[in-house]
Design a protein around this motif. Structure first.
Motif, PDB file in Angstrom:
ATOM      1  N   SER A  38       0.836  -1.198   0.000  1.00 18.22           N
ATOM      2  CA  SER A  38       0.000   0.000   0.000  1.00 18.22           C
ATOM      3  C   SER A  38       0.874   1.253   0.000  1.00 18.22           C
ATOM      4  O   SER A  38       2.032   1.221   0.443  1.00 18.22           O
ATOM      5  CB  SER A  38      -0.915   0.018   1.231  1.00 18.22           C
ATOM      6  N   TYR A  39       0.296   2.355  -0.464  1.00 19.78           N
ATOM      7  CA  TYR A  39       1.045   3.603  -0.459  1.00 19.78           C
ATOM      8  C   TYR A  39       1.402   4.004   0.969  1.00 19.78           C
ATOM      9  O   TYR A  39       2.503   4.514   1.226  1.00 19.78           O
ATOM     10  CB  TYR A  39       0.251   4.728  -1.126  1.00 19.78           C
ATOM     11  N   THR A  40       0.494   3.762   1.914  1.00 16.87           N
ATOM     12  CA  THR A  40       0.742   4.142   3.304  1.00 16.87           C
ATOM     13  C   THR A  40       1.967   3.440   3.864  1.00 16.87           C
ATOM     14  O   THR A  40       2.841   4.058   4.482  1.00 16.87           O
ATOM     15  CB  THR A  40      -0.482   3.830   4.181  1.00 16.87           C
ATOM     16  N   MET A  41       2.064   2.122   3.639  1.00 15.59           N
ATOM     17  CA  MET A  41       3.201   1.352   4.151  1.00 15.59           C
ATOM     18  C   MET A  41       4.476   1.722   3.390  1.00 15.59           C
ATOM     19  O   MET A  41       5.557   1.795   3.976  1.00 15.59           O
ATOM     20  CB  MET A  41       2.935  -0.147   4.044  1.00 15.59           C
ATOM     21  N   LEU A  42       4.353   1.948   2.100  1.00 11.49           N
ATOM     22  CA  LEU A  42       5.506   2.357   1.301  1.00 11.49           C
ATOM     23  C   LEU A  42       6.050   3.696   1.801  1.00 11.49           C
ATOM     24  O   LEU A  42       7.269   3.863   1.977  1.00 11.49           O
ATOM     25  CB  LEU A  42       5.101   2.471  -0.166  1.00 11.49           C
ATOM     26  N   HIS A  43       5.159   4.646   2.022  1.00  6.50           N
ATOM     27  CA  HIS A  43       5.569   5.964   2.487  1.00  6.50           C
ATOM     28  C   HIS A  43       6.233   5.878   3.865  1.00  6.50           C
ATOM     29  O   HIS A  43       7.255   6.530   4.126  1.00  6.50           O
ATOM     30  CB  HIS A  43       4.359   6.893   2.542  1.00  6.50           C
ATOM     31  N   GLN A  44       5.660   5.043   4.753  1.00  3.22           N
ATOM     32  CA  GLN A  44       6.230   4.881   6.090  1.00  3.22           C
ATOM     33  C   GLN A  44       7.648   4.322   6.013  1.00  3.22           C
ATOM     34  O   GLN A  44       8.564   4.826   6.686  1.00  3.22           O
ATOM     35  CB  GLN A  44       5.342   3.946   6.918  1.00  3.22           C
ATOM     36  N   GLY A  45       7.848   3.289   5.201  1.00  6.09           N
ATOM     37  CA  GLY A  45       9.174   2.689   5.072  1.00  6.09           C
ATOM     38  C   GLY A  45      10.175   3.623   4.428  1.00  6.09           C
ATOM     39  O   GLY A  45      11.336   3.706   4.852  1.00  6.09           O
ATOM     40  N   GLU A  61      -2.289  -2.365  -4.229  1.00  7.31           N
ATOM     41  CA  GLU A  61      -2.569  -2.080  -2.826  1.00  7.31           C
ATOM     42  C   GLU A  61      -2.823  -3.357  -2.009  1.00  7.31           C
ATOM     43  O   GLU A  61      -3.573  -4.243  -2.431  1.00  7.31           O
ATOM     44  CB  GLU A  61      -3.776  -1.158  -2.699  1.00  7.31           C
ATOM     45  N   ILE A  62      -2.177  -3.422  -0.837  1.00  5.36           N
ATOM     46  CA  ILE A  62      -2.343  -4.529   0.101  1.00  5.36           C
ATOM     47  C   ILE A  62      -2.905  -3.967   1.406  1.00  5.36           C
ATOM     48  O   ILE A  62      -2.374  -3.001   1.953  1.00  5.36           O
ATOM     49  CB  ILE A  62      -0.998  -5.235   0.381  1.00  5.36           C
ATOM     50  N   ASP A  63      -3.977  -4.555   1.909  1.00  2.62           N
ATOM     51  CA  ASP A  63      -4.576  -4.116   3.171  1.00  2.62           C
ATOM     52  C   ASP A  63      -3.730  -4.575   4.355  1.00  2.62           C
ATOM     53  O   ASP A  63      -2.931  -5.512   4.247  1.00  2.62           O
ATOM     54  CB  ASP A  63      -5.992  -4.676   3.319  1.00  2.62           C
ATOM     55  N   GLY A  64      -3.951  -3.927   5.517  1.00  5.74           N
ATOM     56  CA  GLY A  64      -3.317  -4.381   6.758  1.00  5.74           C
ATOM     57  C   GLY A  64      -2.215  -3.494   7.241  1.00  5.74           C
ATOM     58  O   GLY A  64      -1.083  -3.947   7.442  1.00  5.74           O
ATOM     59  N   GLU A  65      -2.514  -2.213   7.447  1.00  2.00           N
ATOM     60  CA  GLU A  65      -1.483  -1.274   7.873  1.00  2.00           C
ATOM     61  C   GLU A  65      -1.039  -1.530   9.313  1.00  2.00           C
ATOM     62  O   GLU A  65      -1.839  -1.931  10.156  1.00  2.00           O
ATOM     63  CB  GLU A  65      -2.007   0.159   7.731  1.00  2.00           C
ATOM     64  N   PHE A  66       0.241  -1.316   9.584  1.00  2.00           N
ATOM     65  CA  PHE A  66       0.816  -1.497  10.925  1.00  2.00           C
ATOM     66  C   PHE A  66       2.047  -0.616  11.038  1.00  2.00           C
ATOM     67  O   PHE A  66       2.491  -0.013  10.049  1.00  2.00           O
ATOM     68  CB  PHE A  66       1.168  -2.971  11.178  1.00  2.00           C
ATOM     69  N   THR A  67       2.611  -0.538  12.210  1.00  2.00           N
ATOM     70  CA  THR A  67       3.816   0.265  12.426  1.00  2.00           C
ATOM     71  C   THR A  67       5.058  -0.584  12.178  1.00  2.00           C
ATOM     72  O   THR A  67       5.235  -1.630  12.819  1.00  2.00           O
ATOM     73  CB  THR A  67       3.856   0.827  13.855  1.00  2.00           C
ATOM     74  N   ILE A  68       5.881  -0.165  11.247  1.00  2.62           N
ATOM     75  CA  ILE A  68       7.129  -0.880  10.961  1.00  2.62           C
ATOM     76  C   ILE A  68       8.063  -0.767  12.162  1.00  2.62           C
ATOM     77  O   ILE A  68       8.278   0.315  12.697  1.00  2.62           O
ATOM     78  CB  ILE A  68       7.814  -0.302   9.707  1.00  2.62           C
ATOM     79  N   GLU A  69       8.607  -1.899  12.597  1.00  2.00           N
ATOM     80  CA  GLU A  69       9.580  -1.952  13.687  1.00  2.00           C
ATOM     81  C   GLU A  69      10.833  -2.626  13.151  1.00  2.00           C
ATOM     82  O   GLU A  69      10.895  -3.855  13.072  1.00  2.00           O
ATOM     83  CB  GLU A  69       9.025  -2.728  14.877  1.00  2.00           C
ATOM     84  N   ASP A 274      18.241 -14.718  -2.628  1.00  2.00           N
ATOM     85  CA  ASP A 274      18.743 -15.894  -1.905  1.00  2.00           C
ATOM     86  C   ASP A 274      19.337 -15.463  -0.565  1.00  2.00           C
ATOM     87  O   ASP A 274      20.492 -15.744  -0.263  1.00  2.00           O
ATOM     88  CB  ASP A 274      19.798 -16.607  -2.765  1.00  2.00           C
ATOM     89  N   HIS A 275      18.566 -14.720   0.197  1.00  2.00           N
ATOM     90  CA  HIS A 275      19.023 -14.332   1.536  1.00  2.00           C
ATOM     91  C   HIS A 275      17.799 -14.028   2.390  1.00  2.00           C
ATOM     92  O   HIS A 275      16.665 -13.985   1.884  1.00  2.00           O
ATOM     93  CB  HIS A 275      19.957 -13.117   1.488  1.00  2.00           C
ATOM     94  N   GLY A 276      18.027 -13.831   3.663  1.00  2.00           N
ATOM     95  CA  GLY A 276      16.937 -13.600   4.592  1.00  2.00           C
ATOM     96  C   GLY A 276      16.621 -12.129   4.791  1.00  2.00           C
ATOM     97  O   GLY A 276      17.056 -11.254   4.025  1.00  2.00           O
ATOM     98  N   THR A 277      15.876 -11.860   5.861  1.00  2.00           N
ATOM     99  CA  THR A 277      15.384 -10.511   6.133  1.00  2.00           C
ATOM    100  C   THR A 277      16.461  -9.570   6.661  1.00  2.00           C
ATOM    101  O   THR A 277      16.266  -8.355   6.658  1.00  2.00           O
ATOM    102  CB  THR A 277      14.247 -10.574   7.167  1.00  2.00           C
ATOM    103  N   ALA A 278      17.598 -10.114   7.112  1.00  2.00           N
ATOM    104  CA  ALA A 278      18.733  -9.300   7.589  1.00  2.00           C
ATOM    105  C   ALA A 278      18.273  -8.244   8.582  1.00  2.00           C
ATOM    106  O   ALA A 278      18.560  -7.055   8.430  1.00  2.00           O
ATOM    107  CB  ALA A 278      19.478  -8.669   6.410  1.00  2.00           C
ATOM    108  N   PHE A 279      17.561  -8.676   9.611  1.00  2.00           N
ATOM    109  CA  PHE A 279      17.035  -7.751  10.615  1.00  2.00           C
ATOM    110  C   PHE A 279      18.138  -6.897  11.261  1.00  2.00           C
ATOM    111  O   PHE A 279      17.891  -5.781  11.697  1.00  2.00           O
ATOM    112  CB  PHE A 279      16.300  -8.526  11.706  1.00  2.00           C
ATOM    113  N   ASP A 280      19.346  -7.443  11.323  1.00  2.00           N
ATOM    114  CA  ASP A 280      20.423  -6.720  12.005  1.00  2.00           C
ATOM    115  C   ASP A 280      20.838  -5.435  11.283  1.00  2.00           C
ATOM    116  O   ASP A 280      21.441  -4.546  11.901  1.00  2.00           O
ATOM    117  CB  ASP A 280      21.651  -7.633  12.175  1.00  2.00           C
ATOM    118  N   ILE A 281      20.497  -5.313   9.980  1.00  2.00           N
ATOM    119  CA  ILE A 281      20.851  -4.091   9.253  1.00  2.00           C
ATOM    120  C   ILE A 281      19.616  -3.406   8.666  1.00  2.00           C
ATOM    121  O   ILE A 281      19.739  -2.522   7.810  1.00  2.00           O
ATOM    122  CB  ILE A 281      21.878  -4.366   8.132  1.00  2.00           C
ATOM    123  N   ALA A 282      18.433  -3.803   9.110  1.00  2.00           N
ATOM    124  CA  ALA A 282      17.201  -3.245   8.549  1.00  2.00           C
ATOM    125  C   ALA A 282      17.122  -1.734   8.760  1.00  2.00           C
ATOM    126  O   ALA A 282      17.404  -1.235   9.850  1.00  2.00           O
ATOM    127  CB  ALA A 282      15.983  -3.923   9.185  1.00  2.00           C
TER     128      ALA A 282
END
Length: 305
Positions: A38-45, A61-69, A274-282
């Motif tokens: 969604s534009y909302t999630m894209l803009h937040q990120g 558009e994808i439903d289900g807005e939340f706060t990116i952590e 071919d890699h994961g979410t790499a949370f340590d550098i998100a």
């Protein structure tokens, strides 16, 4: 007309969105990406990344807005990544996109969201009711996995003549007449039964498939500890590994940054990083995008062939 690629955005608490945004200009030269977000999630990120949004972005558009952590596992991000993937699949099924390219999801986040899948390939297998094959690699070396996200202790029971035969037939149908090295399960490929008997099932399956195809395409059982040496790789760049780490440990040691994940034996084209979410550098603007660029190019190769 450029091929249209549906981009499944992955876990938004990870590096997928950063990679998508920093790569948009480059991939738009040879395809038309549609981002399932969604534009909302894209803009937040984008705000977290301090990244300006390109004016030519196409969104589904994808439903289900939340706060990116950044770097956190959450059921909200897990569910959103699932919904993004399912919508990307639907775009292909409805002929609104030519292929799906996926950013990484987080398996624990999917579990928290109540999703009964261990990953993209497992979902694709159940959605299409077909035996999807996970193959990873780059032009220098591709590895198809006979078993994937499975506890190691369960692997031997799956190595049967029938299952191996079906896997090899499906692989040939997807790849064509490639020369493929098939690894044994045990050290020394069993040493003629001294270190295990699973290789007898594999060898019987190889002989059956080659005879049926009337072509010597599959070779084995290859001793696993010599299969990825430079001298052996001069003759083969396609492999079948019996379990996840047997194939992916050498692949990632050699070609970690450029490898991609390809789903074979399906009615749609799907490739992935071919890699994961790499949370340590998100959200630190440190993510590398070569695997993603190569995943796009791999998808285009399948579209064009």
């Amino acid at each position: 007309m450029k091929p249209k690629i549906a981009i499944s955005i992955g876990d938004l608490n990870g590096v997928g969105l950063e990679i998508a945004l920093k790569s948009h200009k480059a991939i738009s030269q040879f395809c038309s990406p549609v981002y399932c977000i969604s534009y909302t999630m894209l803009h937040q990120g984008a705000k977290l990344l301090n990244h300006e949004l390109p004016e030519d972005l196409q969104l589904h558009e994808i439903d289900g807005e939340f706060t990116i952590e950044a770097g956190q596992v959450s059921k909200e991000s897990g569910l959103y990544s699932y919904n993004s993937f399912m919508e990307a699949i639907k775009l292909c099924e409805n002929k609104q996109a030519d292929a799906v390219v996926t950013m990484p999801i987080h398996k624990e986040a999917w579990k928290l969201a109540g999703l009964d899948f261990v990953g993209h390939t497992d979902l694709l297998r159940k959605h299409f009711n077909q035996e999807a094959i996970m193959m990873l690699g780059c032009p220098e070396m591709f590895v198809a996995l006979f078993t994937e996200h499975m506890p190691l202790k369960e692997v031997p029971s799956h190595i049967t003549y029938e299952k191996i035969s079906r896997f090899l037939f499906d692989l040939q149908k997807s790849l064509g007449d490639k020369q493929v090295a098939v690894l044994g399960l045990n050290p020394h490929a069993g040493d003629n039964g001294v270190l295990g008997s699973e290789e007898r099932e594999i060898e019987k399956a190889i002989a059956h498939v080659n005879t049926t195809l009337d072509k010597e395409l599959f070779h084995g059982c290859i001793v696993p500890d010599i299969a990825f040496t430079p001298s052996f790789r001069k003759n083969f760049n396609y492999y079948v590994a019996m379990y996840h780490d047997q194939g992916l440990a050498p692949l990632k040691a050699l070609y970690f940054d450029e490898s991609v994940n390809i789903s074979l034996n399906l009615p749609i084209i799907r490739t992935s990083v071919d890699h994961g979410t790499a949370f340590d550098i998100a959200y630190q603007n440190k993510a590398q995008n070569l695997s993603y660029i190569n995943a796009i190019k791999s998808a285009l190769n399948f579209i064009n062939n």
